[in-house]
Design a protein around this motif. Structure first.
Motif, PDB file in Angstrom:
ATOM      1  N   SER A 186      99.772  57.244  83.995  1.00 56.05           N
ATOM      2  CA  SER A 186      98.312  57.633  83.857  1.00 56.05           C
ATOM      3  C   SER A 186      97.642  56.658  84.384  1.00 56.05           C
ATOM      4  CB  SER A 186      97.894  58.426  82.891  1.00 56.05           C
ATOM      5  OG  SER A 186      98.863  59.642  82.755  1.00 56.05           O
ATOM      6  N   ARG A 187      97.774  55.322  83.612  1.00 49.70           N
ATOM      7  CA  ARG A 187      97.040  54.177  83.337  1.00 49.70           C
ATOM      8  C   ARG A 187      97.125  53.496  84.873  1.00 49.70           C
ATOM      9  NH1 ARG A 187      93.118  52.973  81.238  1.00 49.70           N
ATOM     10  NH2 ARG A 187      93.584  50.684  81.394  1.00 49.70           N
ATOM     11  N   LEU A 188      98.108  53.601  85.417  1.00 48.50           N
ATOM     12  CA  LEU A 188      98.254  53.133  86.980  1.00 48.50           C
ATOM     13  C   LEU A 188      97.507  54.011  87.906  1.00 48.50           C
ATOM     14  CD1 LEU A 188     102.336  52.559  87.496  1.00 48.50           C
ATOM     15  CD2 LEU A 188     100.310  50.613  86.993  1.00 48.50           C
ATOM     16  N   GLY A 189      97.497  55.130  87.806  1.00 44.09           N
ATOM     17  CA  GLY A 189      96.604  56.173  88.540  1.00 44.09           C
ATOM     18  C   GLY A 189      95.223  55.727  88.375  1.00 44.09           C
ATOM     19  N   ILE A 190      94.785  55.382  87.105  1.00 42.91           N
ATOM     20  CA  ILE A 190      93.262  55.177  86.865  1.00 42.91           C
ATOM     21  C   ILE A 190      92.787  53.845  87.772  1.00 42.91           C
ATOM     22  CG2 ILE A 190      91.439  54.383  85.172  1.00 42.91           C
ATOM     23  CD1 ILE A 190      93.159  56.487  83.329  1.00 42.91           C
ATOM     24  N   GLU A 242      87.974  46.874  77.924  1.00 38.62           N
ATOM     25  CA  GLU A 242      88.129  47.909  76.981  1.00 38.62           C
ATOM     26  C   GLU A 242      89.051  48.933  76.745  1.00 38.62           C
ATOM     27  OE1 GLU A 242      84.308  49.508  78.154  1.00 38.62           O
ATOM     28  OE2 GLU A 242      83.083  47.826  77.731  1.00 38.62           O
ATOM     29  N   GLU A 243      90.163  48.720  77.343  1.00 35.59           N
ATOM     30  CA  GLU A 243      91.245  49.692  77.201  1.00 35.59           C
ATOM     31  C   GLU A 243      91.712  49.692  75.680  1.00 35.59           C
ATOM     32  OE1 GLU A 243      94.321  49.135  79.920  1.00 35.59           O
ATOM     33  OE2 GLU A 243      94.601  46.956  79.406  1.00 35.59           O
ATOM     34  N   ASN A 244      91.991  48.657  75.107  1.00 39.63           N
ATOM     35  CA  ASN A 244      92.725  48.324  73.856  1.00 39.63           C
ATOM     36  C   ASN A 244      91.435  48.858  72.909  1.00 39.63           C
ATOM     37  OD1 ASN A 244      95.104  47.512  74.814  1.00 39.63           O
ATOM     38  ND2 ASN A 244      94.470  45.426  74.348  1.00 39.63           N
ATOM     39  N   ILE A 245      90.298  48.807  73.315  1.00 42.97           N
ATOM     40  CA  ILE A 245      89.193  49.370  72.194  1.00 42.97           C
ATOM     41  C   ILE A 245      89.287  50.726  72.206  1.00 42.97           C
ATOM     42  CG2 ILE A 245      86.699  49.171  71.712  1.00 42.97           C
ATOM     43  CD1 ILE A 245      86.354  46.526  73.024  1.00 42.97           C
ATOM     44  N   ALA A 246      89.340  51.232  73.501  1.00 45.08           N
ATOM     45  CA  ALA A 246      89.473  52.724  73.484  1.00 45.08           C
ATOM     46  C   ALA A 246      90.625  53.438  72.737  1.00 45.08           C
ATOM     47  CB  ALA A 246      89.281  53.182  74.796  1.00 45.08           C
ATOM     48  N   PHE A 247      91.870  52.581  72.681  1.00 46.69           N
ATOM     49  CA  PHE A 247      92.998  53.202  72.024  1.00 46.69           C
ATOM     50  C   PHE A 247      93.248  52.476  70.748  1.00 46.69           C
ATOM     51  CE2 PHE A 247      93.811  53.634  76.733  1.00 46.69           C
ATOM     52  CZ  PHE A 247      94.047  55.201  76.567  1.00 46.69           C
ATOM     53  N   ALA A 248      92.319  51.661  70.267  1.00 49.06           N
ATOM     54  CA  ALA A 248      92.235  51.204  68.862  1.00 49.06           C
ATOM     55  C   ALA A 248      92.612  52.300  67.901  1.00 49.06           C
ATOM     56  CB  ALA A 248      91.232  50.487  68.581  1.00 49.06           C
ATOM     57  N   GLY A 249      93.782  51.846  66.918  1.00 52.76           N
ATOM     58  CA  GLY A 249      93.837  52.842  65.892  1.00 52.76           C
ATOM     59  C   GLY A 249      95.004  53.796  66.170  1.00 52.76           C
ATOM     60  N   LEU A 274     107.082  48.378  80.229  1.00 56.56           N
ATOM     61  CA  LEU A 274     106.334  47.680  81.326  1.00 56.56           C
ATOM     62  C   LEU A 274     106.789  48.581  82.538  1.00 56.56           C
ATOM     63  CD1 LEU A 274     107.668  44.114  80.481  1.00 56.56           C
ATOM     64  CD2 LEU A 274     105.595  45.408  79.692  1.00 56.56           C
ATOM     65  N   ILE A 275     105.538  48.571  83.525  1.00 55.16           N
ATOM     66  CA  ILE A 275     105.677  49.103  84.737  1.00 55.16           C
ATOM     67  C   ILE A 275     104.593  48.590  85.848  1.00 55.16           C
ATOM     68  CG2 ILE A 275     103.759  50.763  84.324  1.00 55.16           C
ATOM     69  CD1 ILE A 275     105.306  53.100  85.590  1.00 55.16           C
ATOM     70  N   ALA A 276     105.213  48.511  86.924  1.00 59.34           N
ATOM     71  CA  ALA A 276     104.235  47.831  87.983  1.00 59.34           C
ATOM     72  C   ALA A 276     104.230  48.629  89.175  1.00 59.34           C
ATOM     73  CB  ALA A 276     104.758  46.429  88.178  1.00 59.34           C
ATOM     74  N   THR A 277     103.257  48.190  90.228  1.00 66.46           N
ATOM     75  CA  THR A 277     103.200  49.099  91.606  1.00 66.46           C
ATOM     76  C   THR A 277     102.141  48.355  92.237  1.00 66.46           C
ATOM     77  OG1 THR A 277     102.921  50.998  92.649  1.00 66.46           O
ATOM     78  CG2 THR A 277     101.422  50.784  90.671  1.00 66.46           C
ATOM     79  N   TRP A 278     102.401  48.626  93.678  1.00 63.06           N
ATOM     80  CA  TRP A 278     101.335  48.089  94.587  1.00 63.06           C
ATOM     81  C   TRP A 278     100.035  49.046  94.719  1.00 63.06           C
ATOM     82  CZ3 TRP A 278     100.958  43.180  95.782  1.00 63.06           C
ATOM     83  CH2 TRP A 278     102.159  42.428  95.651  1.00 63.06           C
ATOM     84  N   ALA A 279      99.069  48.603  95.098  1.00 68.49           N
ATOM     85  CA  ALA A 279      97.890  49.354  95.392  1.00 68.49           C
ATOM     86  C   ALA A 279      96.901  48.872  96.255  1.00 68.49           C
ATOM     87  CB  ALA A 279      96.744  49.897  93.977  1.00 68.49           C
ATOM     88  N   ARG A 339      96.921  44.958  96.025  1.00 69.17           N
ATOM     89  CA  ARG A 339      96.789  44.411  94.843  1.00 69.17           C
ATOM     90  C   ARG A 339      98.030  44.832  94.010  1.00 69.17           C
ATOM     91  NH1 ARG A 339      94.170  41.556  96.899  1.00 69.17           N
ATOM     92  NH2 ARG A 339      91.805  40.903  96.660  1.00 69.17           N
ATOM     93  N   GLN A 340      98.716  44.086  93.029  1.00 60.86           N
ATOM     94  CA  GLN A 340      99.644  44.512  92.258  1.00 60.86           C
ATOM     95  C   GLN A 340      99.188  45.006  90.681  1.00 60.86           C
ATOM     96  OE1 GLN A 340     103.857  42.955  89.934  1.00 60.86           O
ATOM     97  NE2 GLN A 340     102.911  41.736  91.885  1.00 60.86           N
ATOM     98  N   ILE A 341      99.427  45.722  90.352  1.00 53.51           N
ATOM     99  CA  ILE A 341      99.101  46.645  89.244  1.00 53.51           C
ATOM    100  C   ILE A 341      99.978  46.538  88.312  1.00 53.51           C
ATOM    101  CG2 ILE A 341      97.975  48.413  87.693  1.00 53.51           C
ATOM    102  CD1 ILE A 341      96.750  49.414  90.436  1.00 53.51           C
TER     103      ILE A 341
END
Length: 477
Positions: A59-63, A84-91, A146-151, A161-163
């Motif tokens: 899902s993160r890759l898709g975003i 801000e992704e870590n702030i959104a998922f903090a806690g 860990l996951i990686a892909t080309w976009a 770009r590599q994500i």
């Protein structure tokens, strides 16, 4: 009450305790179910968490792919999403790090602190389609997916770009570790409880066996009339108690017969012994002539002969009752053998004017000597109980496929119905007050029954007072 030593012989080898085996089997089966259930639940938990984590990474890759494709020139949106992704998922347990690389491997954007924690070389190859996640542990002893892909970057024609996305699984791993500890404790307690419950259930289930043992131990030679099946035993033990009761009934019958036989034998031997002793005392009371001594010796010889015949009959019955008794079968003509016996008793029948006939004919396989003895005893008994001028008829029935039947009918005095079940018992006489030698010792019909039993046949009797008696012998083919 302990059941470990039930039915164990003091003289023979034992094969372990049934209750202990059942308890261990119950504990093993319960433990196996606990292991299977716990292992299955553990597998379901791990699989579910991995699927959720992989789905979250995709899902993160898709975003991020969507941002690069739809807003290629707006780097602020991409930077804000990564920052801000870590702030959104903090806690929560889903702490992620993202990184954007160009085709040369240069970092364009990345989450704060990601450079020191996760190098770019730790990620799997972005060429894999669909992208696959892998587990990786950092130098700080943290676990990541860990996951990686080309976009495609639409802001630059033909550029990619590599994500790279990382998911912190440290909290989740601690959760799984605590679950494993709890699972181990539950398994240990479950096994111990299974062993205890198995022992309690087995002891309770085996208690009826202890009761049966106690009841059986209370039965002695003077209490053979007691039975075990009086209590409401479990269904599995009902057959056992019925079999034991049947055995006790047979033992009681055999014991009563043996006691009666011993009493009858003592009574039968007492009469000739008293006669011999009395004659000896009379002979020794005063001097006598030679012919008087000869008379006394002749009378004693008759008593000796009577005792000898009785002992021979008893010895024959004892051998006939033995399981090792063997008979020699041969094919005979039934009518011929019966007529031989009739001729042997012709003097007695002629003296009493009794007509003895044989009707029918057949051949069968029997022991000739035993067959003659059975017919001889049967005819002697009929001659004794048939009045002068009567008749005795042997009828041979060869029409049955299963064997040969012989019926001996006489026109004698008959036998009362209450005596019919006992006339084949040893020493049984209808009128015990008559002790004359001609009456015998009451062993003739018992010998006939034993002979028929050795051949695997059967004997039945019917009688009417004043009309006569019919005895049927059946010899199987």
């Amino acid at each position: 009450m302990r059941t470990d030593n039930l039915f164990q012989s003091n003289t023979g080898p034992t094969h372990g305790s049934i209750s202990r085996k059942l308890a261990w089997l119950y504990a093993l089966s319960a433990s196996a179910m606990l292991f299977f259930t716990s292992g299955f639940l553990y597998w379901v938990l791990i699989t579910t968490l991995e699927q959720e984590d992989e789905h979250f990474l995709r899902s993160r890759l898709g975003i991020l792919e969507t941002i690069l494709r739809e807003q290629p020139g707006d780097t602020q949106v991409l930077e804000r999403e990564i920052t801000e992704e870590n702030i959104a998922f903090a806690g929560s347990q889903h702490l992620t790090h993202s990184r954007i690389l160009d085709e040369s491997g240069r970092t364009l954007h990345e989450s704060r602190g990601m450079k020191q924690e996760i190098p770019t070389s730790a990620f799997p190859s972005p060429e894999t389609r669909p992208p696959k996640a892998k587990r990786w542990r950092s130098d700080t002893n943290k676990t990541y997916w860990l996951i990686a892909t080309w976009a495609e970057d639409n802001s630059l024609s033909g550029s990619r770009r590599q994500i790279q996305v990382a998911l912190d699984e440290t909290e989740e791993e601690l959760l799984i570790t605590r679950y494993e500890y709890y699972l181990f404790d539950i398994l240990l307690v479950g096994i111990l409880v299974s062993v205890i419950i198995g022992i309690l259930i087995t002891q309770r289930s085996m208690r009826p066996l202890a009761d049966i043992t106690g009841a059986a131990e209370r039965i002695t030679a003077s209490q053979l009339h007691e039975r075990l099946n009086s209590a409401p035993w479990p269904r599995e033990l009902a057959l056992l108690t019925r079999a034991l009761d049947s055995m006790l009934a047979r033992l009681e019958d055999s014991f009563n017969r043996l006691s009666q036989f011993s009493a009858d034998l003592a009574h039968e031997l007492r009469t000739p012994l008293n006669n011999l002793r009395g004659e000896a005392e009379v002979a020794l009371s005063k001097p006598r002539e030679a012919h008087e001594y000869r008379e006394i010796l002749a009378s004693s010889l008759e008593e000796y002969d009577r005792m000898s015949r009785m002992l021979d009959s008893l010895l024959f019955l004892a051998r006939a009752d033995s399981e090792q008794a063997v008979i020699a079968l041969s094919l005979i003509n039934v009518r011929t053998e019966i007529e031989k016996i009739i001729v042997f008793y012709e003097a007695v029948s002629t003296e009493k004017s009794i007509r003895v006939l044989c009707e029918g004919d057949a051949t069968t396989k029997v022991d000739p000597d035993l067959f003659q003895r059975a017919i001889s005893n049967l005819l002697a008994n009929a001659l004794y109980h048939t009045p002068d001028g009567g008749s005795i008829i042997f009828s041979i029935d060869s029409s049955q496929e299963r064997g040969t039947g012989i019926i001996c009918r006489d026109s004698g005095i008959g036998i009362a119905q209450e005596h019919l079940p006992k006339i084949f018992d040893r020493f049984y006489r209808i009128n015990p007050s008559r002790n004359g030698e001609a009456e015998g010792a009451g062993l003739g019909l018992a010998i006939v029954k034993s002979i028929i039993g050795l051949h695997g046949g059967n004997i039945t009797v019917q009688s009417v007072i004043g009309e006569g008696t019919a005895v049927r012998l059946f010899f199987p083919a």
